[in-house]
Design an enzyme around this catalytic site. Structure first.
Site, mmCIF file in Angstrom:
data_model
loop_
_atom_site.group_PDB
_atom_site.id
_atom_site.type_symbol
_atom_site.label_atom_id
_atom_site.label_comp_id
_atom_site.label_asym_id
_atom_site.label_seq_id
_atom_site.Cartn_x
_atom_site.Cartn_y
_atom_site.Cartn_z
ATOM 1 N N ASP A 175 5.648 -5.210 -19.870
ATOM 2 C CA ASP A 175 5.270 -3.889 -19.476
ATOM 3 C C ASP A 175 4.830 -2.911 -20.397
ATOM 4 O OD1 ASP A 175 8.493 -4.350 -17.541
ATOM 5 O OD2 ASP A 175 6.384 -4.880 -16.976
ATOM 6 N N GLU A 225 2.765 -1.820 -8.236
ATOM 7 C CA GLU A 225 3.617 -1.067 -9.017
ATOM 8 C C GLU A 225 2.598 -1.121 -10.302
ATOM 9 O OE1 GLU A 225 6.718 -4.329 -9.268
ATOM 10 O OE2 GLU A 225 5.510 -5.674 -10.195
HETATM 11 C C1 6LW Z 1 8.648 -3.719 -13.880
HETATM 12 C C2 6LW Z 1 7.345 -3.987 -12.891
HETATM 13 C C3 6LW Z 1 7.210 -5.400 -13.207
HETATM 14 O O1 6LW Z 1 9.111 -2.523 -13.560
HETATM 15 O O2 6LW Z 1 8.688 -5.691 -13.320
HETATM 16 O O3 6LW Z 1 5.753 -6.457 -14.182
HETATM 17 C C4 6LW Z 1 9.582 -4.741 -13.672
HETATM 18 N N1 6LW Z 1 6.185 -5.855 -13.251
HETATM 19 O O4 6LW Z 1 6.251 -3.280 -12.922
HETATM 20 C C5 6LW Z 1 10.162 -5.251 -14.715
HETATM 21 O O5 6LW Z 1 9.562 -5.467 -15.962
#
Ligand code: 6LW
Length: 511
Positions: free
Chosen positions: A15, A174
């Protein structure tokens, strides 16, 4: 032409979020249950990164241990930005408090205590309009990308949240980031889930409020279904270099073993170039294993020394501990030149134990230490979480290899050991793989690596391992969660002294 290799930050550094201030880049990653939290890196060329600290490095900054936290809980994806002369990081404490902002005058800190924001969700972003309006895009609790106008100083939510563009229809939109580039606002997101279906998508609009037009051909980038050695590519952030070129940092994994393949180093940080088409849409090629480096000077940084002799009065920033690191649990001064760990928990099977470790960043490497267990017990541990870890433990005149895999715990081997300091070594190797499932048809199924355990130097003439284990059970696909292997020193009884700790990458045989 200078060429860089991916990942630019190996090991469990997921991330990633990056910003540039003048000729300096700063990058933060999520860190979940580990303390200190949110590792902070500096670079002058986007390729060579030096960890300059951790954004959350004071127990008082967050309630630690994170209340009720478990493995892969704690600190989720952060965003780092520079605005109005200050550095800002927004992140989520999934185990307590939710979203918060910290800020600092200098990236090295000190960073402020958290300012909590009454927005529920993860992956918060920060973006400012020219008039100072501050927007926070985030992944909402009921899915989808949400937006809110906030005051990052007070944490007040001034407007919203309201749902906004959420991708091309893949699951788990996300990791939103909002940018003003030229005459457009761009909203970059991840979708498809952080596993093999992960991808990066983008939309643009004339205002942070939209309306948004998704890029033709979203996802902009995905390795899903490809034979590429880098997989799970997603969770990206954009940055422009001083020469005007654009780059993307993002997470990816390097699976090993077959079949299925699994990753043991966690989700790592990768770099890939971004081109802009005449029509104002970005183009991102698949993430390369290596690529021509960004223009400008080349700024190599010193790698952390292979051996830490514990001669300093503070632990280097790459040392991390699950859940907490109580001041009373460790000392660099009780026995100068040694790290003394005081047991705070009887086993590694439940939070509360004493453990100081570092991320495994190479598939082939060896870790050694000179341990004086005294009347205590401790050793080296390769950890995914409380239910997936292997130990080489010294104490009571023996060394033993213990494996915890899910609900199963077994002492696999014991060997008498002399009193006094002992040289322990754990090796991770991708050659001579232990067949993962010899009963499987074809017999070619192997785990990602072999983990073997030694008393003394494995290269000594008559050396033989105490035990040899399949590394598959210390992979994220088996253990689940969001982290990768962390290898460290621990104490589960009494006080244990470590004279030095050595992490040495070995050449990885070509796959
Ligand atoms: C993060 C979300 C994700 O908050 O996994 O890779 C979660 N994507 O964006 C934890 O890394």
């Amino acid at each position: 032409m200078r060429v860089y290799d991916n990942p630019v930050i190996g090991g469990f550094h997921p991330d990633p979020s990056v910003c540039r201030v003048g000729d300096d880049y700063y990058l933060v990653c999520s860190s979940f249950e580990y303390f200190p939290g949110l590792p902070l890196f500096h670079s002058r060329d986007l390729v060579h990164w030096e960890q300059i600290g951790n954004v959350l490095d004071r127990p008082g900054q967050l309630p630690l241990p994170l209340p009720g936290s478990k493995a892969s809980g704690g600190l989720y994806a952060p965003t780092i930005r520079h605005h109005d002369g200050r550095y800002w990081v927004i992140s989520t404490n999934i185990d307590g408090g939710g979203n918060f902002v910290v800020s600092a005058e200098r990236p090295e800190g000190p960073w402020s205590d958290p300012v909590w924001i009454d927005l529920s969700g993860i992956d918060p972003d920060l973006a400012w309009e020219e008039d100072g309006t501050c927007w926070c895009a985030f992944s909402g609790p009921r899915g989808g990308i949400n937006m809110a106008r906030i005051d990052p100083v007070t944490g007040e939510v001034l407007e919203g949240p309201f749902r906004t563009w959420s991708g091309s229809g893949l699951k788990f939109p996300e990791a939103p980031h909002l940018y003003r580039i030229g005459d457009w606002w761009y909203l970059l997101i991840a979708e498809g889930g952080t596993e093999r279906g992960h991808g990066v998508s983008i939309a643009r609009g004339r205002s942070p409020r939209g309306p948004w037009e998704g890029a033709p051909g979203n996802p902009l980038l995905s390795h899903s279904g490809t034979a590429r050695s880098i997989q799970n590519t997603g969770h990206a952030d954009l940055v422009q270099a001083p020469d005007g070129s654009w780059w993307m940092v993002l997470l990816g994994v390097r699976p090993r073993g077959f079949t299925p393949d699994v990753h043991v180093l966690g989700r790592e940080t990768y770099l890939t170039p971004v081109e802009w088409r005449e029509d104002g849409w970005p183009v991102v090629a698949p993430v390369p294993e290596n690529h021509a480096a960004p223009g400008g000077a080349w700024h190599p940084v010193p790698a952390p020394p292979a051996r830490d002799d514990f001669d300093a009065v503070a632990l280097a920033p790459h040392w991390i501990s699950p859940f907490a690191r109580p001041e009373a649990s460790w000392s660099l001064t009780e026995r100068p030149g040694r790290l003394v760990l005081h047991a705070t928990g009887p086993t590694l099977d439940a939070p509360g134990y004493t453990f100081v470790g570092r991320r495994q960043q190479h598939h082939d490497c060896r870790v050694s230490t000179l341990i004086d267990p005294g009347t205590g017990r401790g050793g080296l541990c390769v950890r995914l979480d409380e239910a997936h870890h292997y130990e080489l433990e010294a104490g009571d005149a023996e060394v033993s290899v213990v494996a915890r895999i899910g609900p199963l715990r077994q002492t696999l081997a014991r060997r008498p050991a002399p009193a006094g300091p002992l040289h322990l070594t754990v090796r991770m190797r991708t050659s001579d793989l232990v067949p993962a499932s010899p009963h499987l048809t074809g017999g070619g199924a192997t785990g990602p690596d072999t983990v073997d355990f030694w008393l003394g130097d494995p290269d000594a003439p008559d050396a033989r391992p105490i035990a040899e284990l399949d590394g598959r059970y210390l992979s994220t696909e088996v253990a689940c969660g969001f982290t990768g292997r962390v290898i460290g020193m621990y104490a589960t009884q009494g006080s244990v002294a470590f004279d030095w700790f050595e992490y040495v990458p070995s050449p990885t045989p070509s796959v």
